[in-house]
Design an enzyme around this catalytic site. Sequence first.
Site, PDB file in Angstrom:
ATOM      1  N   HIS A  43       0.869  -1.182   0.000  1.00 54.06           N
ATOM      2  CA  HIS A  43       0.000   0.000   0.000  1.00 54.06           C
ATOM      3  C   HIS A  43       0.904   1.229   0.000  1.00 54.06           C
ATOM      4  O   HIS A  43       1.278   1.733   1.064  1.00 54.06           O
ATOM      5  CB  HIS A  43      -0.908  -0.019   1.232  1.00 54.06           C
ATOM      6  CG  HIS A  43      -1.965   1.030   1.212  1.00 54.06           C
ATOM      7  ND1 HIS A  43      -3.207   0.847   1.782  1.00 54.06           N
ATOM      8  CD2 HIS A  43      -1.981   2.288   0.703  1.00 54.06           C
ATOM      9  CE1 HIS A  43      -3.941   1.931   1.620  1.00 54.06           C
ATOM     10  NE2 HIS A  43      -3.203   2.829   0.977  1.00 54.06           N
ATOM     11  N   ARG A  45       1.434   4.610   0.272  1.00 52.42           N
ATOM     12  CA  ARG A  45       0.743   5.843   0.632  1.00 52.42           C
ATOM     13  C   ARG A  45       1.536   7.075   0.180  1.00 52.42           C
ATOM     14  O   ARG A  45       2.767   7.013   0.049  1.00 52.42           O
ATOM     15  CB  ARG A  45       0.513   5.893   2.147  1.00 52.42           C
ATOM     16  CG  ARG A  45      -0.399   4.771   2.645  1.00 52.42           C
ATOM     17  CD  ARG A  45      -0.569   4.831   4.154  1.00 52.42           C
ATOM     18  NE  ARG A  45      -1.370   3.713   4.633  1.00 52.42           N
ATOM     19  CZ  ARG A  45      -2.693   3.681   4.677  1.00 52.42           C
ATOM     20  NH1 ARG A  45      -3.375   4.741   4.244  1.00 52.42           N
ATOM     21  NH2 ARG A  45      -3.345   2.625   5.124  1.00 52.42           N
ATOM     22  N   GLU A  70      -2.503  -1.756  -3.275  1.00 53.29           N
ATOM     23  CA  GLU A  70      -3.658  -1.113  -2.646  1.00 53.29           C
ATOM     24  C   GLU A  70      -3.457   0.398  -2.632  1.00 53.29           C
ATOM     25  O   GLU A  70      -2.326   0.878  -2.574  1.00 53.29           O
ATOM     26  CB  GLU A  70      -3.818  -1.570  -1.196  1.00 53.29           C
ATOM     27  CG  GLU A  70      -4.050  -3.044  -1.004  1.00 53.29           C
ATOM     28  CD  GLU A  70      -4.206  -3.388   0.463  1.00 53.29           C
ATOM     29  OE1 GLU A  70      -4.783  -4.461   0.733  1.00 53.29           O
ATOM     30  OE2 GLU A  70      -3.755  -2.613   1.326  1.00 53.29           O
ATOM     31  N   THR A 100      -4.362   3.745   9.285  1.00 53.15           N
ATOM     32  CA  THR A 100      -4.531   2.491   8.563  1.00 53.15           C
ATOM     33  C   THR A 100      -5.949   2.453   8.005  1.00 53.15           C
ATOM     34  O   THR A 100      -6.806   3.221   8.433  1.00 53.15           O
ATOM     35  CB  THR A 100      -4.287   1.277   9.487  1.00 53.15           C
ATOM     36  OG1 THR A 100      -4.332   0.070   8.715  1.00 53.15           O
ATOM     37  CG2 THR A 100      -5.320   1.208  10.592  1.00 53.15           C
ATOM     38  N   HIS A 190      -7.677  -7.375   6.934  1.00 54.71           N
ATOM     39  CA  HIS A 190      -7.576  -6.410   8.026  1.00 54.71           C
ATOM     40  C   HIS A 190      -7.819  -7.118   9.356  1.00 54.71           C
ATOM     41  O   HIS A 190      -8.908  -7.576   9.657  1.00 54.71           O
ATOM     42  CB  HIS A 190      -8.538  -5.232   7.893  1.00 54.71           C
ATOM     43  CG  HIS A 190      -8.014  -4.006   8.610  1.00 54.71           C
ATOM     44  ND1 HIS A 190      -7.189  -3.080   8.017  1.00 54.71           N
ATOM     45  CD2 HIS A 190      -8.176  -3.592   9.889  1.00 54.71           C
ATOM     46  CE1 HIS A 190      -6.887  -2.128   8.870  1.00 54.71           C
ATOM     47  NE2 HIS A 190      -7.459  -2.420  10.031  1.00 54.71           N
ATOM     48  N   GLY A 213      -0.934  -8.775   6.838  1.00 55.25           N
ATOM     49  CA  GLY A 213       0.362  -8.158   7.045  1.00 55.25           C
ATOM     50  C   GLY A 213       0.750  -8.043   8.498  1.00 55.25           C
ATOM     51  O   GLY A 213       1.647  -8.733   8.974  1.00 55.25           O
ATOM     52  N   HIS A 214       0.065  -7.185   9.239  1.00 50.68           N
ATOM     53  CA  HIS A 214       0.501  -6.834  10.597  1.00 50.68           C
ATOM     54  C   HIS A 214       0.644  -8.062  11.492  1.00 50.68           C
ATOM     55  O   HIS A 214       1.706  -8.282  12.105  1.00 50.68           O
ATOM     56  CB  HIS A 214      -0.482  -5.838  11.218  1.00 50.68           C
ATOM     57  CG  HIS A 214      -0.065  -5.358  12.562  1.00 50.68           C
ATOM     58  ND1 HIS A 214       0.890  -4.365  12.739  1.00 50.68           N
ATOM     59  CD2 HIS A 214      -0.448  -5.736  13.818  1.00 50.68           C
ATOM     60  CE1 HIS A 214       1.056  -4.159  14.039  1.00 50.68           C
ATOM     61  NE2 HIS A 214       0.274  -4.971  14.708  1.00 50.68           N
TER      62      HIS A 214
END
Length: 239
Positions: A43, A45, A70, A100, A190, A213-214
């Site tokens: 992602h 950003r 993303e 997030t 998520h 991910g996390h």
Amino acid sequence: MTRLSVNINKIATLRNARGGKNPNVVNVAKDCERFGAKGITIHPRPDERHITTQDVYDLAPIVTTEFNIEGYPDARFLELIQENNPAQATLVPDPPGVLTSNAGWDTIKNYDFLKDVISQLKEMGVRTSIFIGTNPKLVEAAAKVGSDRIELYTEPYASKYAMDREKAVKPFVLAAKIAQEAGLGINAGHDLSLANLKFLKEQIPFMDEVSIGHALICDALYYGLENTIQLYLRELREY
């Protein structure tokens, strides 16, 4: 089998904390694939707090599984997609300063915008997915704007899982069935973890992909990256 796409944002976060190239995002992506992951998610950003623009260009030629980018579909994002040709573009409604992703698209309110963006992405030959909640009308609208898939925003499921997992998963099962009937593929992501992933898979066995991910990177600190990926794949295995 539901595909596991590893989100490597947190690897970039760790690297950026000290600068330099350690840990190396490209090498970790290669290792994730070598250890069994079937996709890599990033992602990028605008503030480059984790994945940088350069990371996108470095990763695109080396990802041999499914590359999923993303982001909020502004001009910058669309340029990254066009120049790097990922397998999938996942559209998220994040404003620039959000920590997030914390909500899905209102596909009715943003109907014309999403329809235009998806049309552009399809001209590029990229599969599209819309990050979305469980509202049935919004899921139906996701199909009408022309998206190929939805990605169910699973934080509400994860946060309520320990209290009542049957109740927590119910709206997600309904949304997934509506999506399937509308011809949409189903992704999810998520706050999915080793604690709640298997049950979600059991309830929605036809999911195409989960992006994690996390939790996965946190688990890797204790179990090692290779072993952790195998643990997540085991949770997705169909018996």
